[in-house]
Scaffold this motif. Sequence first.
Motif, PDB file in Angstrom:
ATOM      1  N   VAL A 164       1.625   1.676   4.019  1.00 52.65           N
ATOM      2  CA  VAL A 164       1.568   0.435   4.792  1.00 52.65           C
ATOM      3  C   VAL A 164       0.805  -0.601   3.976  1.00 52.65           C
ATOM      4  CG1 VAL A 164      -0.521   1.200   6.048  1.00 52.65           C
ATOM      5  CG2 VAL A 164       0.918  -0.559   7.050  1.00 52.65           C
ATOM      6  N   PHE A 191      -2.839  11.468   4.618  1.00 55.54           N
ATOM      7  CA  PHE A 191      -2.040  12.614   5.056  1.00 55.54           C
ATOM      8  C   PHE A 191      -2.400  13.889   4.294  1.00 55.54           C
ATOM      9  CE2 PHE A 191       0.417   8.955   6.480  1.00 55.54           C
ATOM     10  CZ  PHE A 191       0.519   9.275   7.834  1.00 55.54           C
ATOM     11  N   ARG A 251     -14.223  -3.204   5.743  1.00 56.14           N
ATOM     12  CA  ARG A 251     -14.941  -3.970   6.768  1.00 56.14           C
ATOM     13  C   ARG A 251     -15.290  -3.146   8.007  1.00 56.14           C
ATOM     14  NH1 ARG A 251     -11.631  -9.009   7.910  1.00 56.14           N
ATOM     15  NH2 ARG A 251     -11.550  -9.003   5.627  1.00 56.14           N
ATOM     16  N   ILE A 294     -11.169   6.250   3.991  1.00 52.02           N
ATOM     17  CA  ILE A 294     -10.212   6.912   3.095  1.00 52.02           C
ATOM     18  C   ILE A 294      -9.151   5.864   2.763  1.00 52.02           C
ATOM     19  CG2 ILE A 294      -8.569   8.804   2.824  1.00 52.02           C
ATOM     20  CD1 ILE A 294     -10.105  10.279   5.081  1.00 52.02           C
ATOM     21  N   LEU A 344      -9.229  -1.208  -3.895  1.00 58.23           N
ATOM     22  CA  LEU A 344      -9.830  -1.485  -2.585  1.00 58.23           C
ATOM     23  C   LEU A 344     -11.050  -0.587  -2.359  1.00 58.23           C
ATOM     24  CD1 LEU A 344      -6.639  -2.032  -0.362  1.00 58.23           C
ATOM     25  CD2 LEU A 344      -8.414  -3.719  -0.888  1.00 58.23           C
ATOM     26  N   TYR A 348      -6.070   4.646  -0.211  1.00 56.63           N
ATOM     27  CA  TYR A 348      -5.232   5.083  -1.334  1.00 56.63           C
ATOM     28  C   TYR A 348      -5.421   4.214  -2.574  1.00 56.63           C
ATOM     29  CZ  TYR A 348      -1.223   7.306  -3.491  1.00 56.63           C
ATOM     30  OH  TYR A 348      -0.423   8.032  -4.319  1.00 56.63           O
ATOM     31  N   ASP A 382     -12.404   5.646   8.917  1.00 56.09           N
ATOM     32  CA  ASP A 382     -11.318   4.664   8.968  1.00 56.09           C
ATOM     33  C   ASP A 382     -10.208   5.169   8.057  1.00 56.09           C
ATOM     34  OD1 ASP A 382     -10.023   2.311   9.721  1.00 56.09           O
ATOM     35  OD2 ASP A 382     -10.857   1.169   8.041  1.00 56.09           O
ATOM     36  N   GLY A 427       0.868  -1.170   0.000  1.00 54.02           N
ATOM     37  CA  GLY A 427       0.000   0.000   0.000  1.00 54.02           C
ATOM     38  C   GLY A 427       0.902   1.216   0.000  1.00 54.02           C
ATOM     39  N   PRO A 457      -6.111  -7.119   6.735  1.00 51.96           N
ATOM     40  CA  PRO A 457      -7.428  -6.782   7.284  1.00 51.96           C
ATOM     41  C   PRO A 457      -7.483  -7.009   8.792  1.00 51.96           C
ATOM     42  CG  PRO A 457      -7.514  -8.929   6.203  1.00 51.96           C
ATOM     43  CD  PRO A 457      -6.114  -8.406   5.985  1.00 51.96           C
TER      44      PRO A 457
END
Length: 272
Positions: A42, A122, A76, A91, A97, A93, A69, A39, A46
């Motif tokens: 990170v 950010f 989820r 939110i 997803l 990136y 979140d 990502g 899940p």
Amino acid sequence: MQMFRNLALASTVFTLSLAPVQAQTAASETYTPSVGQSGKDVVWVPTHQDLVDRMLAMANVNENDYVIDLGSGDGRTVISVAKLGARAHGIEYNPDLVALSQRNAQAAGVADRATFVEGDIFESDFSGASVITLFLLPELNERLRPILLNMKPGTRVVSNSFDMGDWKADGHVRVEGDCKSWCQAYKWVIPAKVAGEWTVGDGKLSLSQQYQMLSGILTIDGAAHPISDAKVEGTAISFLANGTRYTGSINGEQISGTTASGANWTANRSAG
Ligand SMILES: C[S@@+](CC[C@H](N)C(=O)[O-])C[C@H]1O[C@@H](n2cnc3c(N)ncnc32)[C@H](O)[C@@H]1O
């Protein structure tokens, strides 16, 4: 945590070598993320559903809340909030997803209360949330810390597995059973800012603050009493001075409350 980082590295290599294949799959409605895939800051791992449920319970999420979140993965947490009757927003990136989350929200019948946006946490404004959930990394939590501390007092923050450095948590849970990894979470309540000088009748209250912890002096009738066991939780303040427990509610420039013996007390922020 090292495993979390190793997962990130391995998945970067994997992702690069399979990039064209993944691009094809990602475009489809059958996109299936893999645990540990890279990502922006990170990897995607899940949160176990049992821990999601405990995190929301620990934050006392109710239908008046608006939960955001940060790095919402497959959606989820946001969907679980919506099932409780509250509004939630993710939110994330990774656009695949985001699309997957939107499909999952539709399938769960909560798309009206569970929304998602493609974005970088950010560079996003999440100041309207009453609860923030996250599962990031310690250094990312610490980067977010000053932003979180400027949110409305009383906002709850719940983090899967990672703490906030020297900002001690107000709560902690661990789930067992089916959850085998990343099974604990921390909670913080954004404290009102009370550091400074206050007048209390003819006396004064001088407060220093580090996050939710307070120290200071209550001066009454010319006698100075150090305060102890002193804390702010959201807009609630509590401290012990001269053998008396003071509790109160902070409302901007005024604190009002009662002592353990039932006497009312009020503090007004001193000018200048
Ligand atoms: C460990 S996963 C957690 C997913 C979800 N919150 C959960 O608990 O199931 C972290 C997520 O953050 C996303 N992410 C990483 N850096 C990000 C950034 N700068 N802005 C938004 N999302 C990000 C990743 O794509 C991944 O989906």
